[in-house]
Write a protein that holds these residues in place. Structure first.
Motif, PDB file in Angstrom:
ATOM      1  N   THR A   1      96.853  39.266 -24.491  1.00  0.00           N
ATOM      2  CA  THR A   1      96.436  40.019 -23.309  1.00  0.00           C
ATOM      3  C   THR A   1      97.233  39.608 -22.085  1.00  0.00           C
ATOM      4  O   THR A   1      97.596  40.449 -21.254  1.00  0.00           O
ATOM      5  CB  THR A   1      94.938  39.810 -23.055  1.00  0.00           C
ATOM      6  N   ARG A   2      97.532  38.314 -21.949  1.00  0.00           N
ATOM      7  CA  ARG A   2      98.344  37.861 -20.818  1.00  0.00           C
ATOM      8  C   ARG A   2      99.724  38.497 -20.852  1.00  0.00           C
ATOM      9  O   ARG A   2     100.281  38.863 -19.808  1.00  0.00           O
ATOM     10  CB  ARG A   2      98.468  36.330 -20.832  1.00  0.00           C
TER      11      ARG A   2
ATOM     12  N   PHE B   1      99.472  42.061 -19.675  1.00  0.00           N
ATOM     13  CA  PHE B   1      99.365  42.090 -18.218  1.00  0.00           C
ATOM     14  C   PHE B   1     100.720  41.812 -17.570  1.00  0.00           C
ATOM     15  O   PHE B   1     101.128  42.495 -16.618  1.00  0.00           O
ATOM     16  CB  PHE B   1      98.332  41.064 -17.758  1.00  0.00           C
TER      17      PHE B   1
ATOM     18  N   LEU C   1      98.641  46.436 -18.888  1.00  0.00           N
ATOM     19  CA  LEU C   1      97.252  46.416 -18.441  1.00  0.00           C
ATOM     20  C   LEU C   1      97.204  45.896 -17.013  1.00  0.00           C
ATOM     21  O   LEU C   1      97.954  44.979 -16.653  1.00  0.00           O
ATOM     22  CB  LEU C   1      96.394  45.502 -19.328  1.00  0.00           C
ATOM     23  N   SER C   2      96.327  46.482 -16.196  1.00  0.00           N
ATOM     24  CA  SER C   2      96.076  45.934 -14.866  1.00  0.00           C
ATOM     25  C   SER C   2      95.041  44.819 -14.985  1.00  0.00           C
ATOM     26  O   SER C   2      94.436  44.617 -16.042  1.00  0.00           O
ATOM     27  CB  SER C   2      95.558  47.027 -13.930  1.00  0.00           C
ATOM     28  N   LEU C   3      94.824  44.104 -13.879  1.00  0.00           N
ATOM     29  CA  LEU C   3      93.862  43.007 -13.914  1.00  0.00           C
ATOM     30  C   LEU C   3      92.457  43.516 -14.219  1.00  0.00           C
ATOM     31  O   LEU C   3      91.716  42.902 -14.997  1.00  0.00           O
ATOM     32  CB  LEU C   3      93.876  42.254 -12.581  1.00  0.00           C
TER      33      LEU C   3
ATOM     34  N   GLU D   1      91.723  46.184 -15.908  1.00  0.00           N
ATOM     35  CA  GLU D   1      91.703  46.604 -17.309  1.00  0.00           C
ATOM     36  C   GLU D   1      91.595  45.405 -18.240  1.00  0.00           C
ATOM     37  O   GLU D   1      90.948  45.481 -19.290  1.00  0.00           O
ATOM     38  CB  GLU D   1      92.950  47.428 -17.619  1.00  0.00           C
ATOM     39  N   VAL D   2      92.230  44.297 -17.862  1.00  0.00           N
ATOM     40  CA  VAL D   2      92.086  43.063 -18.641  1.00  0.00           C
ATOM     41  C   VAL D   2      90.627  42.617 -18.646  1.00  0.00           C
ATOM     42  O   VAL D   2      90.075  42.236 -19.690  1.00  0.00           O
ATOM     43  CB  VAL D   2      92.987  41.953 -18.064  1.00  0.00           C
TER      44      VAL D   2
ATOM     45  N   SER E   1      90.248  50.565 -11.567  1.00  0.00           N
ATOM     46  CA  SER E   1      91.572  50.387 -10.973  1.00  0.00           C
ATOM     47  C   SER E   1      91.937  51.566 -10.079  1.00  0.00           C
ATOM     48  O   SER E   1      92.460  51.393  -8.972  1.00  0.00           O
ATOM     49  CB  SER E   1      92.618  50.221 -12.081  1.00  0.00           C
TER      50      SER E   1
END
Length: 208
Positions: A144-145, A148, A153-155, A157-158, A185
């Motif tokens: 996931t990192r 991002f 992915l936006s923060l 969305e994470v 977002s």
């Protein structure tokens, strides 16, 4: 189930590539960059376990465990016999999926192996991946990192993805899915545009 499917697969004549960190001759150098792998479907016995990789050596990992000289068509499943890169010992019959970057979850080259979910099978495949040069086990949340970091992915969305994984009620699931789809977002972006517009209209002196 796999025996029936195996009849549809043409068995390759050549053996998998023998590229292994512990048994290679030294001619193969480590692939630049960091490629990670992990069990993505959770611990415990199950019918199917999903193991995936992400990074520049994903293609090397695919060729090392299968007899494929080139990755399969993107986002198309193919059935292949997995072998250990060092010993050539059969590990399992697996559905193999290839996700070339940047059109993948992390934005990097990714591979998924759908194997039988027994502990011995999963352990054997993970050990085989660990023997491929350039691969290492992923840290918690590292897929996931990377998504991002590559703008997949936006923060918010994470955070929505984490909430969706841990959702226990229908309300939690619906809320997390809306956040993962970018609803929060988009709302925040709308607020930011409105504030920016008002700041430009009013001028900095009015805020003192």
């Amino acid at each position: 189930m796999w025996r029936g499917l195996s009849a549809l697969v043409t068995r390759p004549a050549s053996a998998p590539l023998r590229l292994c960190a512990r048994c290679s001759t030294g001619a193969e150098s480590l692939v630049p960059g960091s490629t990670i792998f992990a069990l993505s479907s959770g611990q415990g016995r199950c019918a199917i376990a999903v193991i995936r990789t992400s990074g520049p050596a994903s293609g090397l990992a695919l060729r090392s465990l299968t007899a494929l000289r080139e990755p399969p068509p993107a986002r198309s499943a193919c059935l292949r016999l997995l072998r250990h890169p060092c010993s050539g010992e059969p590990l399992d019959r697996s559905l193999v999926l290839w996700f070339p970057g940047p059109q993948s979850f992390t934005g990097e080259d990714c591979m998924e192996l759908h194997v039988h979910g027994g502990p011995a099978v999963v352990s054997g495949v993970l050990q085989a991946l660990g023997s491929v040069p350039g691969l290492r086990p992923a840290k918690a949340g590292e897929f996931t990192r990377r998504a991002f970091a590559h703008g997949k992915l936006s923060l918010t969305e994470v955070e929505g993805l984490a909430d969706l994984i841990h959702a226990e009620t229908e309300a939690q699931r619906r809320q997390a899915l809306r956040q993962l789809d970018g609803e929060l977002s988009q709302l925040c972006q709308g607020w930011a545009k409105t504030l920016t517009k008002w700041t430009e209209m009013c001028g900095p002196w009015r805020w003192h």
